[in-house]
Scaffold this active site. Structure first.
Site: not given
Ligand code: C5P
Length: 233
Positions: A32, A59, A61, A64, A119, A211
Site C-alpha cells: 500500500k 491509497d 482517498k 472532489d 476510523t 507497523r
Molecule cells: O500501522 P498500521 O497497521 O496502523 O497502519 C494501517 C494503515 O492503514 C495506515 O496506512 C493507515 O493510514 C491505513 N488506514 C487506517 N484506517 C483507515 C484507513 C486507512 O488505518 N480507516
C-alpha cells in the site's frame, strides 16, 4: 484476486521503502502506497515498485467534484495499480464518474474501493462537527451501499464491520480492513483492532498491516506470520 495481506509502506522516502522491500526475497508482498510517499516521490515510486513485481494499492482517498475526480482517476489508470480508492462521502455521482475515469480504453481498470467513515471519526465528532445524527455503524453501511450502487468493488472498513458489509452488499463486495494487530502487540493509535486470525474468521478479503510488520525486529517473519494466520489453512 483472492485473500491477501497488504503491507502499508508508510515511509517518507523511496530509499527507506526500497530498503524495506529488499528484505522480501521469497514472497513479494502486496504494497500500500499512501499520500505521504506518493506526494514525496511522485508517480515514479508506483512505477518502480510495480517493476519490482509487487501488486499495489494506491491509497490517495480522492474526494472532489465528480468531473475533477474523473479526470484524476484517468491519470491514475495509467499507473497500472491493482487497487485505488476515494471517499464515499463525495456521493454516488462522484463514485460513478470515478469509475468512468478509471476505466482504460481497453475496458480494464484497477479495483476501486471507498473509504466509508475514517476510523479517526467517532460518533461524537460525527454528530458534533459533521452534524450527522445517525449511528456510526448505520452511516458506514449506507456509504457501503452507495458505493455498491455506484458500481464500486468494495470498501475500506474495520474488520469488525466486514461481516455486516458482506451481509448487506454481498460476499463478492470486497472488504479491505486496516487496524490489524498481533494479540501480544502494541495497539498504537488504532481504536478497534483485530488479529489476522480474527479478520479471517469475520471474512475480510484483504488485511492492511503497517507497523506490526514495518516496525518489527524481523519484518519478513512478521509478514509471513500474517500470511499464515490470514490466508493459509
Ligand atoms: O500501522 P498500521 O497497521 O496502523 O497502519 C494501517 C494503515 O492503514 C495506515 O496506512 C493507515 O493510514 C491505513 N488506514 C487506517 N484506517 C483507515 C484507513 C486507512 O488505518 N480507516
Amino acid at each position: 484476486m483472492g485473500k491477501d495481506v497488504i503491507v502499508a509502506c508508510d515511509f517518507s522516502t523511496a530509499e527507506q521503502t526500497y530498503a524495506f522491500l529488499d528484505r522480501f526475497t521469497d514472497r513479494k508482498p502486496f504494497v500500500k502506497i499512501g499520500m505521504e510517499l506518493f506526494y514525496a516521490e511522485g508517480p515514479d515510486i508506483v512505477r518502480n515498485i510495480k517493476k519490482r513485481g509487487h501488486k499495489i494499492f494506491l491509497d490517495l482517498k480522492l474526494h472532489d467534484i465528480p468531473n475533477t475526480v474523473k479526470k484524476a482517476m484517468t491519470v491514475l489508470s495509467r499507473l497500472d495499480v491493482d487497487i485505488t480508492n476515494l471517499h464515499a462521502a463525495g456521493g454516488i455521482d462522484m463514485m460513478r464518474y470515478a469509475i468512468e475515469g478509471l476505466t482504460r480504453p481497453d475496458g480494464t481498470r484497477p479495483l476501486l474501493i471507498a473509504v466509508t467513515q475514517l476510523t479517526s471519526i467517532d460518533q461524537r465528532r460525527m454528530e458534533g462537527e459533521l452534524l450527522i445524527k445517525e449511528p456510526l455503524a448505520e452511516v458506514v453501511m449506507q456509504y457501503a451501499e452507495n458505493a455498491k450502487n455506484a458500481g464500486l468493488d468494495g470498501v475500506v472498513c474495520s474488520a469488525l464491520e466486514a461481516g455486516k458489509v458482506h451481509g448487506r452488499c454481498g460476499d463478492s463486495f470486497l472488504t479491505v480492513t486496516p487496524g490489524v494487530r498481533f494479540s501480544e502487540g502494541a495497539v498504537g493509535d488504532q481504536q478497534r483492532v483485530t488479529t489476522p486470525e480474527k479478520a479471517k474468521e469475520i471474512g475480510s478479503d484483504y488485511i492492511v498491516v503497517g507497523r506490526p510488520i514495518t516496525s518489527a525486529e524481523d519484518p519478513v517473519a512478521a509478514y509471513m506470520r500474517c500470511v499464515q494466520d490470514f490466508i493459509d489453512e
